[in-house]
Structures are given as C-alpha cells and as structure tokens.
Write a protein that holds these residues in place. Structure first.
Motif, PDB file in Angstrom:
ATOM      1  N   THR A 102       0.861  -1.179   0.000  1.00  0.00           N
ATOM      2  CA  THR A 102       0.000   0.000   0.000  1.00  0.00           C
ATOM      3  C   THR A 102       0.900   1.233   0.000  1.00  0.00           C
ATOM      4  N   GLY A 103       1.417   1.550  -1.173  1.00  0.00           N
ATOM      5  CA  GLY A 103       2.414   2.589  -1.330  1.00  0.00           C
ATOM      6  C   GLY A 103       3.790   2.079  -0.959  1.00  0.00           C
ATOM      7  N   SER A 104       4.825   2.736  -1.472  1.00  0.00           N
ATOM      8  CA  SER A 104       6.180   2.284  -1.150  1.00  0.00           C
ATOM      9  C   SER A 104       6.549   2.602   0.293  1.00  0.00           C
ATOM     10  N   GLN A 105       5.816   3.540   0.917  1.00  0.00           N
ATOM     11  CA  GLN A 105       6.090   3.802   2.329  1.00  0.00           C
ATOM     12  C   GLN A 105       5.780   2.565   3.178  1.00  0.00           C
ATOM     13  N   GLN A 106       4.700   1.852   2.838  1.00  0.00           N
ATOM     14  CA  GLN A 106       4.440   0.612   3.563  1.00  0.00           C
ATOM     15  C   GLN A 106       5.540  -0.405   3.307  1.00  0.00           C
ATOM     16  N   SER A 237       7.102   2.409  -6.780  1.00  0.00           N
ATOM     17  CA  SER A 237       5.803   3.026  -6.555  1.00  0.00           C
ATOM     18  C   SER A 237       5.165   3.435  -7.873  1.00  0.00           C
ATOM     19  N   SER A 239       2.995   5.965  -7.563  1.00  0.00           N
ATOM     20  CA  SER A 239       2.491   7.276  -7.166  1.00  0.00           C
ATOM     21  C   SER A 239       2.944   8.390  -8.092  1.00  0.00           C
ATOM     22  N   PRO A 244      -0.870   9.078  -7.091  1.00  0.00           N
ATOM     23  CA  PRO A 244      -0.578   8.726  -5.704  1.00  0.00           C
ATOM     24  C   PRO A 244      -1.790   8.257  -4.920  1.00  0.00           C
ATOM     25  N   GLY A 245      -2.989   8.671  -5.336  1.00  0.00           N
ATOM     26  CA  GLY A 245      -4.184   8.267  -4.620  1.00  0.00           C
ATOM     27  C   GLY A 245      -4.478   6.780  -4.700  1.00  0.00           C
ATOM     28  N   ARG A 247      -2.326   4.561  -4.024  1.00  0.00           N
ATOM     29  CA  ARG A 247      -1.530   3.973  -2.937  1.00  0.00           C
ATOM     30  C   ARG A 247      -1.030   2.580  -3.309  1.00  0.00           C
ATOM     31  N   THR A 272      -3.164  -5.382   0.043  1.00  0.00           N
ATOM     32  CA  THR A 272      -3.484  -4.084  -0.545  1.00  0.00           C
ATOM     33  C   THR A 272      -4.805  -4.185  -1.298  1.00  0.00           C
ATOM     34  N   ASP A 276      -8.169  -1.736  -6.422  1.00  0.00           N
ATOM     35  CA  ASP A 276      -7.163  -0.810  -6.933  1.00  0.00           C
ATOM     36  C   ASP A 276      -6.066  -1.555  -7.684  1.00  0.00           C
TER      37      ASP A 276
END
Length: 400
Positions: A102-106, A237, A239, A244-245, A247, A272, A276
């Motif tokens: 769920t995004g590269s931050q995750q 990512s 995003s 980016p929405g 995720r 995730t 999406d």
C-alpha cells in the motif's frame, strides 16, 4: 468511582514527531499560495480518463474478484506487469520476486519491521528522505548519518562508518534523491554494493522517481549489481507515474526476506486493495503507461527549467543550487547566516512556500538549506511564485 489513569502511548510512538512537510502543507493549503513545498505530482497530468476506464472494465467484467479479499502477495497480473517493466529497464525480475504494498512507504515499514530489532544500527544519507527517519525511529533503530556531497553519498565515509558501526542496513534513494535531487554515479553505486558485501549489511534502494528522467542517461540499479543482488531490497511506486491516490507500491527482495515481509503485511492489512490492484493491472494492459510517463516528463522538464531559470533573481546573492537530471526537487543553500526555517513565515505571508532543509538531516543540520519542488505548478505559476519569494527574502512587506 475513582477513575484510574490510562496507560501511556508506547515510547516508540511518542518519540516519532510529525512530518514538517505535512505540517507545512497544512499551513499552505490556501489556493492562492504557490507552494514549492510538497513533492506532489501535477493533478492535471493524471490520466483520469484511462484510470476511470480501467475501473469500469474491472467492475463490469469481474466484480466478484475485484471486490473480494485477495492474496497478501498481490494481484498476479499486476505483479507480472511490474516484473516485466523492471526487466525491461535492466533488472531481470519474476512476479514471484515481488510483493505489492500500500504505497512504497508501507514497503519500507515492512522491511524495517522484518529486519530491525530495537537498537539496531541503520545508515542513511545525510540529508535524506524524511519519512525514512520517522520509519526507523518507530522501529527503535539507531540511525547513523553518512555524509554526502554534490554526487550523493560519499563512499569513503560509508566505508569508515560501516567498519566502525556494523550496521544492519543502509537506506538510500540513489536516483533523483529526496530532498536533494542528486543521482549517485555508477562508480559510487558499485562502491556501495562492495561495502555491503564486505561489511555484511543489507541495502534498501528506494526508487520512486527513477522514471522521471529529463536529461542524461539512466544509471543501473544497485540491485542489478552482482555484489549486491543477494542483499538489496528495491522499493518502487506507481504514485509518481500513475497517481498517488491509488496507494500502490511494491518491493522486490530475495526470497527469504520477501516471505518475511509478506507475513508482516498479513498482520498489517492482510493485503493491498483488491480493486485498486485490479484496476492498475487493467490500466497497464489497456493503456500505454510509457507514453503517459513521456508526457509527464515533458511537462516536468519545462517546470524544472522554469524554476532553475528564475532562481538567480529570486534568491539572495551567494545562494547555490543544483540542476537535477530528473525527479521532483531542487536543493538550495542560502548564504551563510540565513535560516530557511526562520524565513518561512515571511514567505508564507507572501503566499509562497518551500520546505526548510534542516528536518532532512539525521546529523547536524544546515539551517541555510531548503528544498523546492517544481512539479505541482505550471511554468507561469512557478515564475509568479519566484517573484513572491524574491520579495519575501529581500524584506519587502507582504501586501494585505
């Protein structure tokens, strides 16, 4: 009845501060503000029509699958598409090498959760990506900065620090780095890979901006180097190249670490968003993402050039800045004696904003530095923003 006091928030959570970038975005949300602060893709460049069509097809053709629970590893068609894109860019990859996140931050959070015990040492570029510092702080890691210069991380400093500190991993953004926009040259990438092999640490190579190149030639991933292939996690990512929405991100890792990250993800969110992922996979089959990214690159190149062309008149004499070959950011240093954080309220009063550089440092910060993003505004708005910035930095009173 006497009410007992509630238990405190966990120390590791209480020790992690809010993101200064997010705080600045909240302060500059007024539409009249020209903001160079957030690393935001340009919304007018989103392929909203193509994305909507992908969702329509998915929900018309396979609604039961798209709206149901799914596997933790991710949509097989999306993983296959990502693997094909990575392979086409010089990094041979199979769908089984990937975990959709769920995004590269995750993805970064999962790696930190999987690899780090409290007190473990992590090396980071200085300055470096702010959210990585938050992530490692939340994991209880000991963060040690590695000095950088105009070409990015300094190999000699990395060698000395790695020998002394015995780190568990090194985190870096080698291509169009956040916050500086710098790109690590090929020779330094090989030096990083060799240091990792020699000292026994892993590498987390974050690549959210790699496809946004405007000048020069691509540099191979660290993950593609033989010395680092068994110890490098690549984060990616959608995003910056799709939206980016959505995720949607991914991580590519050796098999054992990939399995551990999948187990960690099960405990975080099971998987995730199914719909999406399905829509993104459909989009990649039906549309030409490379053509879309080429249009985005053309627009961003014009915006970067508008910012660079206007900086000499906007900044005080003696200021310095770089010319990134891609990505979203220009790194600025004001003359000695200037404090970008102290000057920011004056800039905001002139309806323009940037991000002070100090929060990006894990070591001793340089208060004269600041980050400017050029992607969220077209050239004419960038030029107006620079006119406002020139007034703010010269001491001209703001208009009421």
């Amino acid at each position: 009845m006497t009410r007992a006091a509630l238990p405190p928030i966990a120390a590791r959570a209480a020790s992690v501060g809010s993101s200064p970038v997010r705080d600045i975005l909240a302060l500059t949300a007024r539409p009249e503000v020209v903001s160079f602060a957030g690393g935001l893709p340009a919304p007018e460049l989103f392929d909203a029509e193509g994305i909507r069509a992908a969702y329509d097809r998915v929900l018309a053709e396979a609604p039961a699958r798209a709206l149901q629970y799914s596997t933790t590893e991710g949509d097989p068609q999306l993983r296959a598409a990502v693997a094909a894109r990575l392979s086409g860019r010089g990094l041979p990859t199979d769908a089984g090498d990937l975990l959709v996140t769920t995004g590269s931050q995750q993805a970064l959070t999962l790696v930190a959760h999987t690899l780090l015990e409290p007190g473990d040492t992590v090396l980071v570029e200085d300055p470096g990506y702010l959210a990585s510092l938050q992530c490692f702080a939340a994991a209880g890691a000991r963060v040690v900065p590695v000095p950088t210069d105009d070409d990015g991380l300094e190999p000699a400093a990395l060698e000395e620090i790695a020998a002394r500190e015995r780190p568990k991993l090194l985190y870096l953004v080698p291509t169009f780095q956040n916050p500086t926009g710098r790109t690590l040259p090929a020779a330094r990438r090989r030096a990083v890979a060799e240091a990792a092999a020699r000292h026994g640490f892993r590498i987390v190579e974050d690549d959210p901006y790699g496809e946004l190149r405007y000048d020069g030639e691509p540099v191979p991933w660290i993950a593609a180097l033989p010395e680092a292939s068994d110890r490098t996690v690549l984060l990616g990512s959608f995003s910056k190249i799709m939206a980016p929405g959505l995720r949607l991100g991914f991580l590519r890792a050796p098999a054992g670490l990939l399995r551990a990250c999948a187990v960690a993800k099960q405990s975080a969110d099971l998987h995730t968003s199914t719909v999406d992922q399905a829509a993104a996979a459909r989009y990649l089959r039906d549309r030409d993402l490379d053509a879309h990214v080429a249009r985005v690159r053309t627009a961003y190149r014009e915006r970067r050039d508008a910012l660079l062309d206007g900086l000499p008149d906007a900044l005080p004499p003696g200021s310095r800045w770089n010319r990134p070959e891609g990505g979203m950011f220009v790194w600025v240093r004001l003359p000695d004696g200037h404090d970008a954080a102290r000057l920011l309220p004056t800039a905001v009063a002139h309806d323009v904003a940037y991000v002070p550089g100090a929060p990006f440092y894990a070591g001793e910060p340089d208060p004269a530095t600041l980050r400017m993003s050029f992607t969220a505004h077209p050239p004419e708005e960038i030029r107006e923003g620079l006119r406002r910035l020139a007034k703010a930095l010269s001491g001209t009173p703001a208009e009421n």
